[in-house]
Design a protein around this motif. Structure first.
Motif, PDB file in Angstrom:
ATOM      1  N   PRO A  56      34.262  20.668 -20.372  1.00 39.43           N
ATOM      2  CA  PRO A  56      35.068  19.625 -21.022  1.00 39.43           C
ATOM      3  C   PRO A  56      34.188  18.507 -21.569  1.00 39.43           C
ATOM      4  CG  PRO A  56      35.166  19.379 -18.651  1.00 39.43           C
ATOM      5  CD  PRO A  56      34.408  20.654 -18.917  1.00 39.43           C
ATOM      6  N   ARG A  57      34.736  17.781 -22.560  1.00 39.60           N
ATOM      7  CA  ARG A  57      34.018  16.625 -23.098  1.00 39.60           C
ATOM      8  C   ARG A  57      34.458  15.346 -22.390  1.00 39.60           C
ATOM      9  NH1 ARG A  57      34.150  16.520 -29.483  1.00 39.60           N
ATOM     10  NH2 ARG A  57      32.846  14.724 -28.979  1.00 39.60           N
ATOM     11  N   TRP A  58      35.739  15.289 -22.038  1.00 36.90           N
ATOM     12  CA  TRP A  58      36.275  14.144 -21.293  1.00 36.90           C
ATOM     13  C   TRP A  58      36.970  14.640 -20.028  1.00 36.90           C
ATOM     14  CZ3 TRP A  58      39.125   9.619 -24.169  1.00 36.90           C
ATOM     15  CH2 TRP A  58      38.241   8.982 -25.061  1.00 36.90           C
ATOM     16  N   ILE A  59      36.799  13.887 -18.963  1.00 33.97           N
ATOM     17  CA  ILE A  59      37.643  14.050 -17.775  1.00 33.97           C
ATOM     18  C   ILE A  59      38.376  12.730 -17.591  1.00 33.97           C
ATOM     19  CG2 ILE A  59      37.718  14.375 -15.271  1.00 33.97           C
ATOM     20  CD1 ILE A  59      35.272  16.136 -15.488  1.00 33.97           C
TER      21      ILE A  59
ATOM     22  N   VAL B 267      29.559   5.744  -5.473  1.00 32.18           N
ATOM     23  CA  VAL B 267      29.717   7.169  -5.793  1.00 32.18           C
ATOM     24  C   VAL B 267      30.158   7.334  -7.243  1.00 32.18           C
ATOM     25  CG1 VAL B 267      31.082   9.240  -5.276  1.00 32.18           C
ATOM     26  CG2 VAL B 267      30.167   7.851  -3.411  1.00 32.18           C
ATOM     27  N   LEU B 268      31.083   6.473  -7.713  1.00 30.46           N
ATOM     28  CA  LEU B 268      31.526   6.547  -9.099  1.00 30.46           C
ATOM     29  C   LEU B 268      30.373   6.299 -10.075  1.00 30.46           C
ATOM     30  CD1 LEU B 268      34.979   4.683  -9.103  1.00 30.46           C
ATOM     31  CD2 LEU B 268      34.564   7.109  -9.481  1.00 30.46           C
ATOM     32  N   GLU B 269      29.532   5.333  -9.755  1.00 31.72           N
ATOM     33  CA  GLU B 269      28.408   5.021 -10.631  1.00 31.72           C
ATOM     34  C   GLU B 269      27.443   6.203 -10.709  1.00 31.72           C
ATOM     35  OE1 GLU B 269      25.583   1.178 -11.541  1.00 31.72           O
ATOM     36  OE2 GLU B 269      26.330   1.498  -9.509  1.00 31.72           O
ATOM     37  N   GLU B 270      27.144   6.810  -9.558  1.00 28.83           N
ATOM     38  CA  GLU B 270      26.267   7.987  -9.548  1.00 28.83           C
ATOM     39  C   GLU B 270      26.905   9.159 -10.288  1.00 28.83           C
ATOM     40  OE1 GLU B 270      25.647   8.737  -5.445  1.00 28.83           O
ATOM     41  OE2 GLU B 270      24.555   6.855  -5.068  1.00 28.83           O
ATOM     42  N   LEU B 271      28.224   9.333 -10.072  1.00 29.41           N
ATOM     43  CA  LEU B 271      28.934  10.431 -10.719  1.00 29.41           C
ATOM     44  C   LEU B 271      28.949  10.247 -12.232  1.00 29.41           C
ATOM     45  CD1 LEU B 271      30.751  12.954 -10.538  1.00 29.41           C
ATOM     46  CD2 LEU B 271      32.705  11.409 -10.254  1.00 29.41           C
ATOM     47  N   ASP B 272      29.170   9.025 -12.685  1.00 31.02           N
ATOM     48  CA  ASP B 272      29.203   8.750 -14.121  1.00 31.02           C
ATOM     49  C   ASP B 272      27.858   9.079 -14.766  1.00 31.02           C
ATOM     50  OD1 ASP B 272      30.540   7.659 -16.482  1.00 31.02           O
ATOM     51  OD2 ASP B 272      29.077   6.041 -16.318  1.00 31.02           O
ATOM     52  N   ALA B 273      26.787   8.697 -14.088  1.00 31.87           N
ATOM     53  CA  ALA B 273      25.457   8.987 -14.623  1.00 31.87           C
ATOM     54  C   ALA B 273      25.193  10.488 -14.644  1.00 31.87           C
ATOM     55  CB  ALA B 273      24.394   8.275 -13.780  1.00 31.87           C
ATOM     56  N   LEU B 274      25.606  11.185 -13.615  1.00 39.31           N
ATOM     57  CA  LEU B 274      25.399  12.628 -13.544  1.00 39.31           C
ATOM     58  C   LEU B 274      26.172  13.343 -14.648  1.00 39.31           C
ATOM     59  CD1 LEU B 274      24.233  15.050 -11.960  1.00 39.31           C
ATOM     60  CD2 LEU B 274      26.323  15.047 -10.598  1.00 39.31           C
ATOM     61  N   LEU B 275      27.429  12.927 -14.875  1.00 44.80           N
ATOM     62  CA  LEU B 275      28.241  13.555 -15.921  1.00 44.80           C
ATOM     63  C   LEU B 275      27.669  13.270 -17.307  1.00 44.80           C
ATOM     64  CD1 LEU B 275      31.874  12.825 -14.631  1.00 44.80           C
ATOM     65  CD2 LEU B 275      30.583  14.953 -14.447  1.00 44.80           C
ATOM     66  N   ALA B 276      27.123  12.069 -17.470  1.00 49.86           N
ATOM     67  CA  ALA B 276      26.582  11.696 -18.778  1.00 49.86           C
ATOM     68  C   ALA B 276      25.436  12.614 -19.178  1.00 49.86           C
ATOM     69  CB  ALA B 276      26.127  10.241 -18.755  1.00 49.86           C
ATOM     70  N   THR B 277      24.625  13.016 -18.202  1.00 52.57           N
ATOM     71  CA  THR B 277      23.500  13.918 -18.515  1.00 52.57           C
ATOM     72  C   THR B 277      24.001  15.288 -18.973  1.00 52.57           C
ATOM     73  OG1 THR B 277      23.362  14.685 -16.218  1.00 52.57           O
ATOM     74  CG2 THR B 277      22.035  12.768 -16.821  1.00 52.57           C
ATOM     75  N   ALA B 278      25.239  15.639 -18.579  1.00 50.84           N
ATOM     76  CA  ALA B 278      25.812  16.920 -18.987  1.00 50.84           C
ATOM     77  C   ALA B 278      26.716  16.767 -20.206  1.00 50.84           C
ATOM     78  CB  ALA B 278      26.612  17.526 -17.829  1.00 50.84           C
ATOM     79  N   GLY B 279      26.778  15.563 -20.768  1.00 51.16           N
ATOM     80  CA  GLY B 279      27.592  15.351 -21.953  1.00 51.16           C
ATOM     81  C   GLY B 279      29.075  15.214 -21.667  1.00 51.16           C
ATOM     82  N   VAL B 280      29.433  14.847 -20.435  1.00 56.18           N
ATOM     83  CA  VAL B 280      30.839  14.687 -20.053  1.00 56.18           C
ATOM     84  C   VAL B 280      31.118  13.206 -19.823  1.00 56.18           C
ATOM     85  CG1 VAL B 280      32.645  15.314 -18.409  1.00 56.18           C
ATOM     86  CG2 VAL B 280      30.875  16.980 -19.009  1.00 56.18           C
ATOM     87  N   VAL B 281      32.222  12.722 -20.359  1.00 57.93           N
ATOM     88  CA  VAL B 281      32.593  11.314 -20.226  1.00 57.93           C
ATOM     89  C   VAL B 281      33.719  11.193 -19.188  1.00 57.93           C
ATOM     90  CG1 VAL B 281      33.472   9.269 -21.414  1.00 57.93           C
ATOM     91  CG2 VAL B 281      31.960  10.872 -22.621  1.00 57.93           C
ATOM     92  N   LEU B 282      33.528  10.283 -18.240  1.00 56.88           N
ATOM     93  CA  LEU B 282      34.543  10.020 -17.217  1.00 56.88           C
ATOM     94  C   LEU B 282      35.403   8.847 -17.679  1.00 56.88           C
ATOM     95  CD1 LEU B 282      35.590  10.804 -14.383  1.00 56.88           C
ATOM     96  CD2 LEU B 282      34.034   9.073 -13.448  1.00 56.88           C
ATOM     97  N   VAL B 283      36.712   9.075 -17.773  1.00 54.40           N
ATOM     98  CA  VAL B 283      37.644   8.091 -18.321  1.00 54.40           C
ATOM     99  C   VAL B 283      38.745   7.828 -17.289  1.00 54.40           C
ATOM    100  CG1 VAL B 283      39.334   7.669 -20.156  1.00 54.40           C
ATOM    101  CG2 VAL B 283      37.166   8.808 -20.683  1.00 54.40           C
ATOM    102  N   PHE B 284      39.248   6.590 -17.260  1.00 55.59           N
ATOM    103  CA  PHE B 284      40.340   6.227 -16.352  1.00 55.59           C
ATOM    104  C   PHE B 284      41.546   5.769 -17.164  1.00 55.59           C
ATOM    105  CE2 PHE B 284      36.639   5.949 -13.698  1.00 55.59           C
ATOM    106  CZ  PHE B 284      37.079   6.367 -12.451  1.00 55.59           C
ATOM    107  N   ALA B 285      42.732   6.215 -16.725  1.00 50.63           N
ATOM    108  CA  ALA B 285      43.975   5.793 -17.358  1.00 50.63           C
ATOM    109  C   ALA B 285      44.949   5.323 -16.278  1.00 50.63           C
ATOM    110  CB  ALA B 285      44.595   6.949 -18.153  1.00 50.63           C
ATOM    111  N   GLU B 286      45.760   4.315 -16.637  1.00 44.72           N
ATOM    112  CA  GLU B 286      46.796   3.788 -15.748  1.00 44.72           C
ATOM    113  C   GLU B 286      46.227   3.128 -14.488  1.00 44.72           C
ATOM    114  OE1 GLU B 286      49.395   7.112 -15.059  1.00 44.72           O
ATOM    115  OE2 GLU B 286      50.335   6.931 -17.032  1.00 44.72           O
ATOM    116  N   LEU B 287      45.008   2.619 -14.594  1.00 42.90           N
ATOM    117  CA  LEU B 287      44.400   1.946 -13.447  1.00 42.90           C
ATOM    118  C   LEU B 287      45.068   0.588 -13.257  1.00 42.90           C
ATOM    119  CD1 LEU B 287      41.998   2.535 -11.478  1.00 42.90           C
ATOM    120  CD2 LEU B 287      40.603   1.091 -12.957  1.00 42.90           C
TER     121      LEU B 287
END
Length: 569
Positions: free
Chosen positions: A481-484, A501-521
């Motif tokens: 996927p491109r966005w989660i 954990v979110l900060e580490e996860l975001d960086a890890l996903l970025a290296t794979a070209g995946v963007v972590l997005v939040f909705a309805e927060l």
């Protein structure tokens, strides 16, 4: 002042038309208060007369400080074993009644102090520490413990044991070796049958009173006292004097521990009973004032040779059915008991002890909730298992350890749900607005390159890695996927561990070209992420007010089409 002392409000607003109904209801209630008070006192390992002392003073205390107009407090079958488990080990092998009474009185004062302090601090939510499944299991275990403990008394002999298995073994040995006193068993069993039959088929008839009157008549006519049947005997005449319980400092810690468990059970029972009766009369529950009212009742009992008390659904129901309009009903009941002690101490001297055992056994049977246990089995097996564990804790470990097990299980169950929360992907379903769980709707369509993921719990130290691992798994699917997009409405909190954990996860996903997005927060959670440094520019571009807004933003960057998920995805 009136909010702290509701009795003042009752006095000011009392209607003259209520007086006859309160008087009649109070006298009817006395017929239940006297035998139950005596029976539950002996269940707690105390002289029967202390049950009458307790009934008088707790009714006065709650009438002044309790918020409910109809709730009836008094000695309770569910507290009796807890009181015994606390005081009897401290009273010593000699079983000195005076020492046991002093310990029980101090226990009542401790319970009352806990209640008043908690109510003043507005901690009424403490009642929620016992979930319904754990409470059902605890009560079932308590019912079995009481039943087995009273069987020897019903059969006319005693067993020197203090836990379920030894008591059961001792009872079986006693029956096998011929210790049964047949007249005692006959009068006790007859009393039990009378109570159960009348409660089942003629609920308006005071079953306990009928059993007591008939058993006294039988004991007098047949001279059961001369045939080996233990009788109550003459009660001490007079009203109890104000007494400051004398206990050693070494006993205070154990009394305090027992008082906490008793306070928790008493509060939970009272809140549930008060809620049920308030719903029928249109009143509102004031949990914190209920705590103060129960506390005042316990303190009053403790200073007059009493023991801890709770509310009673059966006695409250009797008061309601008899037309009670206010707490004057309880005061009339207390006054009637005082009259018995002052002028008629021999009224109950021929009451057989096995009849008191029958009263307790009938109460124990009412504590058990077999139907509720079966319902848990059909509705949710994990909660059935929790209920069964609470039952085992009481039955096998004892009453006080059992309440600790029940509370621990309730807390662990809450933690378990937060530790391993439900999580799922979402998709679009034809004919239904919004986005829906693909588990419930396997045909839900997915948008190419986009994953909608929902995590149903706050993000905190215990479940942050569960969240991370699932997001990483989603990011590694083929095609990648491109966005989660995290449907974050159920996420009500994010602690600092989860933020890291979110900060580490975001960086890890970025290296794979995946963007972590939040909705309805939620805004408070968003504010925390800003303080943690996770919502600074350009991060705000990845926070959307709704799922629809997030999907539209994705489609603006990567137009695609909706399709059903492949089999087994």
């Amino acid at each position: 002042m009136s909010s702290v002392v509701p009795g003042i409000v009752t006095l000011r607003t009392y209607e003259r038309a209520w007086l006859p109904k309160d008087l009649v209801a109070g006298l009817v209630l006395t017929a239940l208060l006297v035998p139950q008070g005596m029976a539950y006192a002996e269940l707690a390992g105390l002289p029967a007369v202390t049950g009458l002392y307790t009934s008088i003073l707790c009714l006065i205390g709650y009438a002044v400080f309790g918020p409910s107009r109809i709730l009836v407090l008094g000695p309770d079958s569910s507290l009796g074993p807890m009181i015994a488990a606390t005081i009897l080990p401290l009273a010593g092998a000699g079983g000195d009644p005076a020492r046991a009474v002093a310990l029980a009185s101090m226990l009542a004062i401790f319970v009352g102090a806990f209640m008043v302090l908690a109510g003043t601090a507005k901690l009424g939510l403490i009642a929620d520490l016992l979930s319904k499944p754990t409470r059902i299991g605890y009560m079932n275990g308590l019912a079995l413990t009481i039943l087995v403990g009273q069987l020897p008394k019903l059969f006319g002999f005693s067993v020197d044991a203090d836990s379920l298995i030894p008591e059961l073994v001792g009872f079986i040995d006693g029956v096998a070796t011929g210790e049964t006193v047949v007249p005692a068993l006959a009068v006790g069993f007859a009393g039990l049958v009378i109570i159960l039959v009348l409660q089942r088929w003629l609920p308006k008839v005071p079953a306990v009173l009928a059993a007591v009157v008939l058993s006294i008549a039988a004991a007098s006519a047949l001279a059961l006292g001369e045939r080996g049947v233990d009788l109550i005997g003459m009660l001490p005449q007079g009203f109890p004097a104000f007494t400051l319980p004398q206990v050693s400092a070494a006993d205070l810690a154990l009394l305090a521990a027992g008082a906490f468990g008793i306070a928790l059970v008493s509060l939970t029972d009272t809140i549930s009973t008060a809620s049920a009766f308030a719903a029928r009369s249109g009143q509102e529950i004031r949990a914190n004032q209920e705590m103060i009212g129960i506390g005042a009742a316990n303190i009053a009992a403790g200073f007059f040779q009493g023991f801890p008390v709770s509310t009673s659904g059966s006695r409250t129901a009797v008061a309601e059915q008899s037309g009670a309009k206010s707490q004057l009903t309880g005061l009339v009941g207390g006054a009637a008991i005082a009259v018995i002690l002052l002028f008629l101490p021999g009224l109950l001297q021929n009451l057989p002890q096995p009849t008191l055992a029958a009263v307790v056994i009938a109460a124990a049977l009412s504590l058990a909730d077999i139907a509720g246990t079966v319902r848990l089995w059909h509705q949710r097996r994990i909660e059935f298992s929790i209920s069964l564990a609470a039952f085992g804790g009481v039955a096998l470990l004892g009453v006080l350890p059992g309440i600790a097990v029940a509370v621990a299980l309730s807390i662990l169950n809450v933690f378990r749900r937060a530790w391993w929360p439900y999580q799922t992907r979402l998709g679009r379903v034809a004919g239904l607005p919004g986005y829906h769980d693909v588990t419930s709707y396997p045909q839900a369509q997915q948008l190419d390159g986009l994953v909608l993921y929902r995590f149903d719990a706050p993000l905190f130290f215990a479940n942050a890695r569960t969240f991370r691992d699932e997001v990483r798994r989603l990011a590694s699917t083929d095609p990648r996927p491109r966005w989660i997009v995290v449907a974050a409405e159920p996420i009500t909190d994010v602690d600092t561990t989860a933020a890291d954990v979110l900060e580490e996860l975001d960086a890890l996903l970025a290296t794979a070209g995946v963007v972590l997005v939040f909705a309805e927060l939620k805004d408070p959670v968003r504010s925390k992420l800003e303080r943690y440094g996770l919502a600074r520019p350009p991060a705000p571009d990845r926070f959307f007010p709704t799922l629809e807004a997030a999907v539209e933003a994705f489609r603006a960057q990567a137009p695609g089409h909706w399709s059903a998920p492949p089999p087994g995805s």
